[in-house]
Design a protein around this motif. Structure first.
Motif, PDB file in Angstrom:
ATOM      1  N   PRO A 138       0.774  -1.775   0.056  1.00  0.00           N
ATOM      2  CA  PRO A 138       0.162  -0.223  -0.111  1.00  0.00           C
ATOM      3  C   PRO A 138       1.306   1.636   0.208  1.00  0.00           C
ATOM      4  O   PRO A 138       0.621   1.722  -1.043  1.00  0.00           O
ATOM      5  CB  PRO A 138      -0.754  -0.065   1.030  1.00  0.00           C
ATOM      6  CG  PRO A 138      -0.781  -1.371   1.419  1.00  0.00           C
ATOM      7  CD  PRO A 138       0.313  -2.102   0.874  1.00  0.00           C
ATOM      8  N   ALA A 139       1.948   1.234   0.789  1.00  0.00           N
ATOM      9  CA  ALA A 139       3.243   2.298   0.820  1.00  0.00           C
ATOM     10  C   ALA A 139       3.653   2.620  -1.054  1.00  0.00           C
ATOM     11  O   ALA A 139       3.580   3.836  -0.854  1.00  0.00           O
ATOM     12  CB  ALA A 139       4.127   2.465   1.657  1.00  0.00           C
ATOM     13  N   ASN A 196       2.196   1.750  -3.644  1.00  0.00           N
ATOM     14  CA  ASN A 196       1.630   2.147  -4.852  1.00  0.00           C
ATOM     15  C   ASN A 196       0.834   3.519  -4.322  1.00  0.00           C
ATOM     16  O   ASN A 196       0.502   4.150  -5.214  1.00  0.00           O
ATOM     17  CB  ASN A 196       0.523   1.330  -4.344  1.00  0.00           C
ATOM     18  CG  ASN A 196       0.983  -0.682  -5.204  1.00  0.00           C
ATOM     19  OD1 ASN A 196       1.713  -0.362  -5.736  1.00  0.00           O
ATOM     20  ND2 ASN A 196      -0.226  -1.319  -4.657  1.00  0.00           N
ATOM     21  N   SER A 197       1.036   3.917  -2.747  1.00  0.00           N
ATOM     22  CA  SER A 197       1.087   5.340  -3.177  1.00  0.00           C
ATOM     23  C   SER A 197       2.222   6.109  -2.829  1.00  0.00           C
ATOM     24  O   SER A 197       1.534   7.656  -3.205  1.00  0.00           O
ATOM     25  CB  SER A 197       0.366   5.157  -1.342  1.00  0.00           C
ATOM     26  OG  SER A 197      -0.881   4.463  -0.883  1.00  0.00           O
ATOM     27  N   ASP A 207       4.903   6.905  -0.838  1.00  0.00           N
ATOM     28  CA  ASP A 207       5.214   6.519   0.354  1.00  0.00           C
ATOM     29  C   ASP A 207       6.640   5.355   0.057  1.00  0.00           C
ATOM     30  O   ASP A 207       6.327   4.425   0.510  1.00  0.00           O
ATOM     31  CB  ASP A 207       4.629   6.115   1.487  1.00  0.00           C
ATOM     32  CG  ASP A 207       5.175   6.474   2.842  1.00  0.00           C
ATOM     33  OD1 ASP A 207       6.637   6.546   2.603  1.00  0.00           O
ATOM     34  OD2 ASP A 207       4.348   6.408   3.540  1.00  0.00           O
ATOM     35  N   THR A 247      -5.355   0.842  -2.388  1.00  0.00           N
ATOM     36  CA  THR A 247      -5.933   1.781  -2.320  1.00  0.00           C
ATOM     37  C   THR A 247      -6.985   2.710  -3.788  1.00  0.00           C
ATOM     38  O   THR A 247      -6.799   4.091  -3.866  1.00  0.00           O
ATOM     39  CB  THR A 247      -4.928   2.813  -2.072  1.00  0.00           C
ATOM     40  OG1 THR A 247      -4.225   2.970  -3.138  1.00  0.00           O
ATOM     41  CG2 THR A 247      -4.309   2.279  -1.060  1.00  0.00           C
ATOM     42  N   PHE A 248      -7.013   1.927  -4.436  1.00  0.00           N
ATOM     43  CA  PHE A 248      -7.087   2.917  -5.239  1.00  0.00           C
ATOM     44  C   PHE A 248      -8.104   2.876  -5.218  1.00  0.00           C
ATOM     45  O   PHE A 248      -9.615   3.829  -5.840  1.00  0.00           O
ATOM     46  CB  PHE A 248      -7.253   1.792  -7.098  1.00  0.00           C
ATOM     47  CG  PHE A 248      -7.839   2.046  -8.246  1.00  0.00           C
ATOM     48  CD1 PHE A 248      -7.906   2.998  -9.189  1.00  0.00           C
ATOM     49  CD2 PHE A 248      -9.172   1.488  -8.304  1.00  0.00           C
ATOM     50  CE1 PHE A 248      -8.432   4.192 -10.629  1.00  0.00           C
ATOM     51  CE2 PHE A 248      -9.907   2.313  -9.459  1.00  0.00           C
ATOM     52  CZ  PHE A 248      -9.751   3.220 -10.392  1.00  0.00           C
ATOM     53  N   LYS A 300      -9.675   5.885  -3.009  1.00  0.00           N
ATOM     54  CA  LYS A 300      -8.813   7.155  -3.885  1.00  0.00           C
ATOM     55  C   LYS A 300     -10.191   7.299  -5.049  1.00  0.00           C
ATOM     56  O   LYS A 300     -10.866   8.542  -5.244  1.00  0.00           O
ATOM     57  CB  LYS A 300      -7.600   7.788  -4.530  1.00  0.00           C
ATOM     58  CG  LYS A 300      -6.382   7.096  -4.119  1.00  0.00           C
ATOM     59  CD  LYS A 300      -5.374   7.437  -4.244  1.00  0.00           C
ATOM     60  CE  LYS A 300      -3.931   7.493  -3.981  1.00  0.00           C
ATOM     61  NZ  LYS A 300      -2.794   6.981  -4.251  1.00  0.00           N
TER      62      LYS A 300
END
Length: 261
Positions: free
Chosen positions: A53-54, A56-57, A59, A185-186, A189
């Motif tokens: 997740p980090a 892909n975002s 971070d 996270t898509f 968002k």
């Protein structure tokens, strides 16, 4: 007398994944059973998020910190096996990218990537499993999750093993390889877009008339189970490992357990 493993028996570290650990531990137990039945010694070391997740975002600092923890935890094993195409793809494809600027760590990342496999592809491709001793009374349709299909080329392997399950009728859906709209996270968002995509996917699932929907990624399964449940569909949703291990007797994904009902 001790039952010692035979020399050369593969020692596997199972990366359970966050979602399996928190939301569906039965997938982890099913994975362990399948690996042990294939002749592996299985361990589940203390572990953290793979960092997907980090990463892909955007971070990258947090993703690298988490990746280093995973690399240390799984260094002792002959193989790392993951019941998830997306988490498996993170270790195999993206860990080397994360550390491309660090010669020492990139070697460590590549060494981990080289011995990491998604569960079903490991069973078929490394352990030579061609069939399982399981039964399932009903029809099943399979969703090809994006990361497993596009990053790891997982398509024929689950179908091969599902075809060996006694009583199981595999019904292919139209657009089985089209995204379910989750995308980690898509879905957070871009909620409206995600919802439109999973709406179409639910249509394709229902059109098959199959009793059960299966896939190899729990995030996708939870997303589709939620949509089907909100529609009032009776379609059950399960991880492919639960079917292959003969552990599909409990509540399906999204259904309450007896204690919660």
């Amino acid at each position: 007398m001790l039952n010692l493993p035979k020399p050369g028996t593969p020692r596997v570290g199972l990366l359970a994944t966050c979602l399996v650990d928190l939301m569906r531990p039965s997938v982890g137990f099913a994975a362990v059973k399948l690996l042990e039945d294939a002749g592996c010694i299985v361990d589940v070391p203390s572990q953290t998020c793979c960092g997907q997740p980090a990463y892909n975002s955007g971070d990258r600092a947090t993703a690298r910190t988490l990746a280093r923890q995973v690399m240390r935890a799984f260094a002792p094993y002959d193989y790392v096996v993951v019941p998830s195409g997306s988490c498996g793809g993170t270790l195999i494809k993206h860990y080397p990218e994360m550390f491309a600027d660090d010669p020492g760590l990139v070697r460590e990342a590549r060494a981990l990537a080289d011995k990491t496999h998604e569960l079903v592809s490991f069973l078929t491709g490394i352990m030579g499993v061609t069939r399982v001793e399981a039964s399932f009374d009903g029809s099943v349709t399979y969703h090809d999750s994006c990361s497993g299909l596009r990053e790891l080329n997982i398509r024929a392997q689950p179908r091969q093993l599902l075809a060996s399950v006694r009583g199981l009728d595999l019904v292919e859906m139209v657009d089985s390889d089209v995204c379910c709209g989750f995308g980690g996270t898509f879905a957070v968002k871009y909620g409206e877009v995600s919802n439109a995509i999973v709406d179409r996917k639910a249509d394709r699932v229902v059109e098959t008339g199959a009793h059960t929907l299966v896939a190899g990624d729990l995030g996708c399964l939870m997303n589709m189970a939620g949509k089907l449940s909100r529609r009032g569909s009776p379609t059950a949703v399960r991880h492919v490992a639960e079917i292959l291990a003969g552990m599909a007797d409990g509540p399906a994904i999204g259904q309450p357990s007896e204690a919660e009902a």
